[in-house]
Motif scaffolding. Structure first.
Motif, short mmCIF file in Angstrom:
data_model
loop_
_atom_site.label_atom_id
_atom_site.label_comp_id
_atom_site.label_asym_id
_atom_site.label_seq_id
_atom_site.Cartn_x
_atom_site.Cartn_y
_atom_site.Cartn_z
N ASP A 268 56.15 42.23 15.92
CA ASP A 268 55.34 41.68 14.83
C ASP A 268 54.36 40.61 15.33
OD1 ASP A 268 54.92 41.71 11.93
OD2 ASP A 268 55.61 39.63 12.01
N MET A 269 54.31 40.41 16.63
CA MET A 269 53.48 39.34 17.19
C MET A 269 52.14 39.92 17.66
SD MET A 269 54.52 36.38 19.92
CE MET A 269 54.88 37.49 21.26
N ALA A 270 51.06 39.54 16.96
CA ALA A 270 49.72 40.02 17.28
C ALA A 270 48.97 38.97 18.09
CB ALA A 270 48.95 40.32 16.00
N LEU A 271 48.33 39.41 19.18
CA LEU A 271 47.64 38.51 20.10
C LEU A 271 46.28 39.10 20.44
CD1 LEU A 271 50.64 38.04 22.57
CD2 LEU A 271 50.01 36.47 20.75
N ALA A 272 45.48 38.29 21.12
CA ALA A 272 44.19 38.77 21.63
C ALA A 272 43.87 38.03 22.91
CB ALA A 272 43.09 38.54 20.59
N LEU A 273 43.04 38.67 23.77
CA LEU A 273 42.66 38.09 25.05
C LEU A 273 41.16 37.80 25.05
CD1 LEU A 273 44.54 40.22 27.75
CD2 LEU A 273 44.86 37.79 27.28
N ASP A 274 40.80 36.71 25.73
CA ASP A 274 39.40 36.40 25.99
C ASP A 274 39.27 36.10 27.47
OD1 ASP A 274 38.52 36.55 23.31
OD2 ASP A 274 39.31 34.54 22.92
N GLY A 275 38.16 36.57 28.08
CA GLY A 275 37.92 36.21 29.47
C GLY A 275 37.43 37.37 30.30
N TRP A 276 37.57 37.23 31.61
CA TRP A 276 37.04 38.21 32.54
C TRP A 276 37.92 38.31 33.78
CZ3 TRP A 276 36.27 35.72 37.09
CH2 TRP A 276 36.02 34.35 37.05
N VAL A 277 37.73 39.42 34.51
CA VAL A 277 38.42 39.66 35.78
C VAL A 277 37.42 40.23 36.76
CG1 VAL A 277 40.22 40.96 36.96
CG2 VAL A 277 40.65 40.07 34.66
N ASP A 278 37.35 39.63 37.97
CA ASP A 278 36.53 40.15 39.06
C ASP A 278 37.44 40.72 40.14
OD1 ASP A 278 34.28 39.37 37.78
OD2 ASP A 278 33.87 37.62 39.04
N LEU A 279 37.15 41.96 40.57
CA LEU A 279 37.87 42.54 41.69
C LEU A 279 37.18 42.12 42.98
CD1 LEU A 279 38.70 46.15 40.42
CD2 LEU A 279 40.05 44.05 40.24
N LEU A 280 37.96 41.59 43.93
CA LEU A 280 37.41 41.06 45.17
C LEU A 280 37.58 42.07 46.31
CD1 LEU A 280 38.92 37.46 44.91
CD2 LEU A 280 36.69 38.25 44.08
N GLU A 281 36.70 41.97 47.27
CA GLU A 281 36.79 42.78 48.49
C GLU A 281 37.40 41.94 49.61
OE1 GLU A 281 36.28 45.86 48.98
OE2 GLU A 281 35.36 46.43 47.07
N PRO A 282 38.31 42.47 50.45
CA PRO A 282 38.81 43.86 50.39
C PRO A 282 39.94 44.05 49.39
CG PRO A 282 39.80 42.74 52.26
CD PRO A 282 38.85 41.75 51.62
N GLU A 283 40.56 42.94 48.95
CA GLU A 283 41.63 43.07 47.97
C GLU A 283 41.74 41.77 47.19
OE1 GLU A 283 45.36 41.71 50.85
OE2 GLU A 283 45.24 43.77 50.08
N GLY A 284 42.42 41.83 46.08
CA GLY A 284 42.63 40.65 45.26
C GLY A 284 41.72 40.64 44.05
N MET A 285 41.84 39.56 43.26
CA MET A 285 41.02 39.44 42.06
C MET A 285 40.86 37.97 41.69
SD MET A 285 43.72 40.80 39.15
CE MET A 285 43.94 42.36 39.98
N ASP A 286 39.80 37.72 40.97
CA ASP A 286 39.53 36.40 40.40
C ASP A 286 39.52 36.58 38.89
OD1 ASP A 286 38.96 33.77 40.10
OD2 ASP A 286 36.89 33.89 40.80
N MET A 287 40.04 35.60 38.15
CA MET A 287 40.18 35.80 36.70
C MET A 287 40.09 34.49 35.95
SD MET A 287 44.26 36.60 36.68
CE MET A 287 44.11 37.53 38.22
N ASP A 288 39.78 34.63 34.69
CA ASP A 288 39.81 33.51 33.75
C ASP A 288 40.13 34.12 32.38
OD1 ASP A 288 39.59 31.27 32.24
OD2 ASP A 288 37.53 30.78 32.82
#
Length: 925
Positions: A255-275
């Motif tokens: 019954d718990m409704a949520l929402a997300l705001d933000g972005w994700v960057d995929l990095l080379e050669p691996e990994g990610m940056d996010m907010d």
């Protein structure tokens, strides 16, 4: 009316050709898949199975150039991937259909294949990790990825381009089971759809996911139970820079409704940056309660709840390798309350303050702080506080729990229904703090654990479980090293158990792997029916009734090391009933060791020692020594099913006897011996045994014309036996009936077959002479024995006896003659030895005399040399005129004497050696 123009015949031909070409192309596109489908399936199965350490099978591969024209589609129906070796029981993957849509023109292009759509229909995925860490999905053969030495490596770019526009999963079930990490997750009814254009630089990717049921458990505890999940999100994707920005989205868990705001960057050669931030503006306290499995599963729609809620969550930073972004999660509930509308009371004063945060970098910088978790149940407060830091390197934790729960009031707060009735009072006052390293290094003086737990007047009634569970009193007092069980009185139906003792190493047992819980317990009971705890539906039995429910293996935990002093007034196991069972038991390393357990059984007494092992729970074993005294044969046959199969003759036996034997066996799932593996050896003794209406004896009595053999009363019976390879072997034993003696030995099998041989000694008054002793054999089965009386062998034995006597007499005469010859030879030899000994003595005496003479002469000559040297020396000294000359003369005189003495000694040694040679030579004659 205008005249219609007729098409020029020359113009008709190209049109017909085009039409024919289209028809031909359509026919080719329609027929080609059917023409080659069988060969494609055969080749595909062979190639896939050569690449994988798994068995891959599917019903068929379908090709269609029509269904998604102008694209081609490839479908695989009813595919299964089954593991091998230790995973041979695992179905890793199965699916009703997998369909891939490919750009038809790309099949003829040099730029590679373009995949447009992927559809999975009813897939099933089973991911399994064994206790040793091996995973069932690691199925690629190691040599399949290696480049052969003689073949140059293919450096050409893979001819595959993903221009996915549609990805669909329909009705998927996924199970994850990590035996090493003790984690299990189950996802049922997963449906997913992704739609977008991955072939462009920017695209709006729309996804929709729903899951009917999610269950997640760790260490046997389900933290999510059959939760319902929905996740719809639109992502603005910049595929050139690999940035994904969350736009419209909706997340719901129960019954718990949520929402997300933000972005994700995929990095080379691996990994990610996010907010990313969690949007929880519409969340209510009832939504939080939906995460509690017990509440969500029971009449949740009608639940009334109130209270202020704050839920914040954010994650920001890079995740590369072992570096993690910063995150912060906070849940706060103030003055919460909930109540079921049909129940009289509410749960009040719910206050929660939970924080989990990390500044980023290592996960070891994470801190989880439950500063407050409290509630009130009918004016009975209950509160928990906890904190965890450095969870990776050395968990530093503290926890405190205090409160009182009146279990009888739970029905006023929670709809237990008719399936459960609960009563009793539970109290807790516990605190613990320290680091995991304190436990690992046995630094318990640094570790703080103290408090107590109490339970009184517990009564538990469950529908479908006939026996009530009652605990009148149970109390634990804890400190750093051990826990004292001051009282523990449990009753389940008629069964009652009282416990008292001490548990040690419980902190390490709870927090570390491969640690054992140690203890010393006194266990007593007035009545205990073990069968009630080894069946799925235990039922209360009358004392005289035996349980008919199938039993299951009682597994001894490998991480328990406990010494038990047992005292059971009445103990029931299957059909066997024991009384006054007393003895020392020890459970350790998956085994239960029994040391002189004494008990009353089968109308007599018994002592048991040995080992019951469940080191391999699938193949439990028993290695026991039993001393059974003066038991009633009728009782032991009635209660011991194994005896009914091993020795059916006991069904017709009356009286008492004693049995000493040792046995080794594996056990079946119902705790009965596996008679194929049973080995036993021992002896049966009895002062009096009655045998009545035994088919084999009846047949023997008829064959011998002796009806008195049909009903026997045997005295002072002693039978040695051995059970091996499914047969009970007995050494020859005697049966005396009046003036007749029967001697039998042989074996009987689990298949009821008989193989006994022996003889019958008939009374002398019959005047049969040698024929009074005849051979007998008993074959066939217990129910249909075959008896044979062997008179011919008796006659043969008589002839053999006569021949033996003649042979014995001849042998006596031969032996007498041999003895006389041997005596004469010995006498002659003794006389010759005496003569030789006499001559040898005379020679030795002569040699010794000659030697003595040589030594005397040598002594005389030596003495003469010394005397002469002394005279010459004295003469030299007397002639010297002054003291110096006398001194020099004295030195010369001493030297002469010394040289003479040396020569004298040499003469004596030579004489001694010659004398010894003479004597030695004489002794060798």
């Amino acid at each position: 009316m205008k005249e219609m123009k007729v098409l020029n015949p020359r113009a008709k031909k190209p049109l017909l050709w085009c039409l024919g070409g289209v028809v031909l192309l359509f026919a080719v596109l329609l027929v080609l898949p059917f023409a080659f489908s069988g060969k494609i399936v055969e080749v595909a199965k062979k190639q896939i199975n050569e690449m994988l350490n798994a068995q891959v099978d599917f019903e068929k591969i379908s090709l269609s150039f029509i269904r998604d024209f102008p694209n081609a589609s490839v479908g695989i129906k009813n595919i299964r991937v089954i593991g091998v070796d230790e995973f041979q029981q695992d179905t890793l993957f199965s699916g009703k259909e997998i369909r891939v849509v490919v750009n038809l023109m790309s099949l003829f292009s040099d730029s590679g294949y373009e995949v447009r759509e992927i559809r999975l229909n009813r897939p099933y995925i089973y991911a399994h990790i064994l206790p040793d860490g091996k995973a069932n999905w690691d199925i690629m053969k190691s040599d399949s990825t290696k480049v052969k030495e003689e073949e140059p490596e293919d450096t050409t770019a893979m001819s595959f381009r993903l221009q996915l526009r549609d990805f669909t999963i329909k009705d998927a079930n996924i199970v994850y089971w990590d035996e090493k990490g003790k984690t299990k997750a189950e996802i049922l009814g997963l449906n997913h759809h992704t739609e977008g254009d991955f072939s462009t630089s920017t695209s709006l990717i729309e996804t929709a996911t729903s899951i009917q049921s999610i269950t997640v458990g760790l260490g046997g505890v389900n933290y999510l139970s059959k939760a319902n999940f929905e996740f719809n999100v639109d992502v603005e994707a910049d595929l050139d820079s690999m940035r994904f920005v969350v736009s419209k989205n909706y997340i719901r868990l129960n019954d718990m409704a949520l929402a997300l705001d933000g972005w994700v960057d995929l990095l080379e050669p691996e990994g990610m940056d996010m907010d990313l931030k969690l949007n929880t503006e519409k969340i209510q306290f009832k939504s939080i309660l939906s995460m509690v499995p017990a509440l969500y599963a029971k009449d949740f729609d009608g639940l009334k709840a109130k209270g202020s809620v704050t839920l914040n969550a954010a994650v920001k930073g890079r995740m590369v390798g072992e570096t993690y972004p910063a995150f912060n999660v906070k849940l706060a509930v103030a003055d919460g309350q909930f109540q079921y509308p049909a129940l009289p009371k509410s749960v009040d004063a719910i206050n929660i303050d939970i924080k989990a945060s990390s500044p980023g970098g290592s996960l070891d910088r994470t801190v989880v702080d439950v500063s407050r978790f409290s509630l009130s149940l009918g004016k009975n407060p209950f509160a928990i506080q906890a904190r965890l830091a450095t969870p990776i390197s050395d968990p530093d934790f503290s926890v405190k729990a205090t409160g009182k729960l009146d279990l009888g009031m739970v029905k006023d707060f929670y709809p237990l229904g008719d399936d459960l009735k609960l009563n009793g009072v539970f109290t807790a006052d516990l605190s613990a703090s320290g680091r995991m390293s304190y436990v690992k290094n046995n630094q318990y003086q640094k570790f703080n654990f103290a408090g107590n737990l109490g339970l009184s007047n517990l009564l538990l009634k469950l529908a479908g479980f006939k026996d009530d569970v009652a605990i009148s009193q149970a109390g634990f007092v804890f400190n750093n090293r051990y826990a004292d069980l001051s009282t523990g009185q449990i009753k389940i139906g008629r069964n009652d158990v009282a416990l008292r003792g001490k548990l040690e190493n419980y902190v390490a047992y709870a927090l570390l792997e491969n640690e054992s819980l140690k203890g010393q317990l006194d266990v007593s009971s007035n009545y205990l029916n073990l069968s009630d705890f080894m069946s799925d539906t235990p039922e209360e039995k009358k004392p005289e009734e035996a349980s008919t429910e199938p039993m299951t293996v009682i597994e001894i935990p490998k991480n328990i090391d406990a010494a038990l002093n047992a005292n059971f007034k009445e103990l029931i196991f299957g059909q066997m009933q024991f009384k006054d069972a007393k003895g020392a038991l020890r459970a350790a390393n998956g085994e239960l060791r029994i040391n002189n357990l004494s008990l009353l059984a089968f109308g007599g007494s018994m002592k048991v020692s040995g080992v019951y092992s469940t080191i391999d729970p699938k193949v439990p074993k028993a290695n026991l020594s039993l001393n059974i005294n003066e038991i009633e044969f009728t009782q032991i046959f009635k209660q011991v099913e194994t005896l009914q199969k091993m020795a059916p003759i006991f069904e017709s036996a009356t009286g008492r006897g004693s049995i000493d034997f040792a046995l080794k066996t594996t056990l079946l799932g119902d705790m009965s011996p596996d008679l194929k593996t049973l080995y036993a050896k021992g002896k049966l003794t009895s002062k009096s045994v009655g045998l009545h209406d035994v088919s084999a004896l009846n047949s023997l009595a008829d064959a011998l014309k002796r009806p008195d053999l049909k009903s026997l009363s045997l005295k002072n019976v002693s039978i040695a036996f051995e059970f091996i390879d499914g047969r009970l072997h007995t050494e020859p034993f005697d049966i005396n009936v009046a003036d007749t003696k029967l001697t039998l030995g042989g074996s009987s099998g689990l298949d009821q077959t008989l193989d006994y041989k022996g003889n019958v000694q008939l009374p002398d008054k019959l005047g049969l002479g040698k024929l009074s002793k005849v051979g007998v054999s008993i074959g066939g089965t217990f129910s249909s024995p075959k008896v044979k009386v062997d008179v011919l062998n008796t006659l043969k034995d008589m002839v053999d006896d006569a021949k033996a006597k003649v042979t014995e007499e001849v042998n006596k005469q031969v032996d007498k003659a041999k003895a006389e010859v041997t005596q004469k030879v010995d006498e002659a030899k003794a006389k010759a030895d005496a003569e030789l000994q006499k001559k040898r003595g005379e020679a030795v005496a002569a040699a010794r005399a000659q030697g003595d003479k040589l030594q005397a002469e040598a002594q005389k000559a030596g003495d003469k040399l010394v005397e002469e040297a002394r005279k010459q020396g004295d003469a030299l000294v007397s002639k010297a005129g002054n003291p110096i000359a006398k001194k020099a003369a004295q030195v010369s005189a001493d030297k002469l004497v010394k040289e003479a003495q040396s020569k004298s000694d040499g003469l004596k040694r030579n004489a001694q050696q010659e004398s010894e040679k003479l004597v030695s030579a004489a002794e060798k004659l």
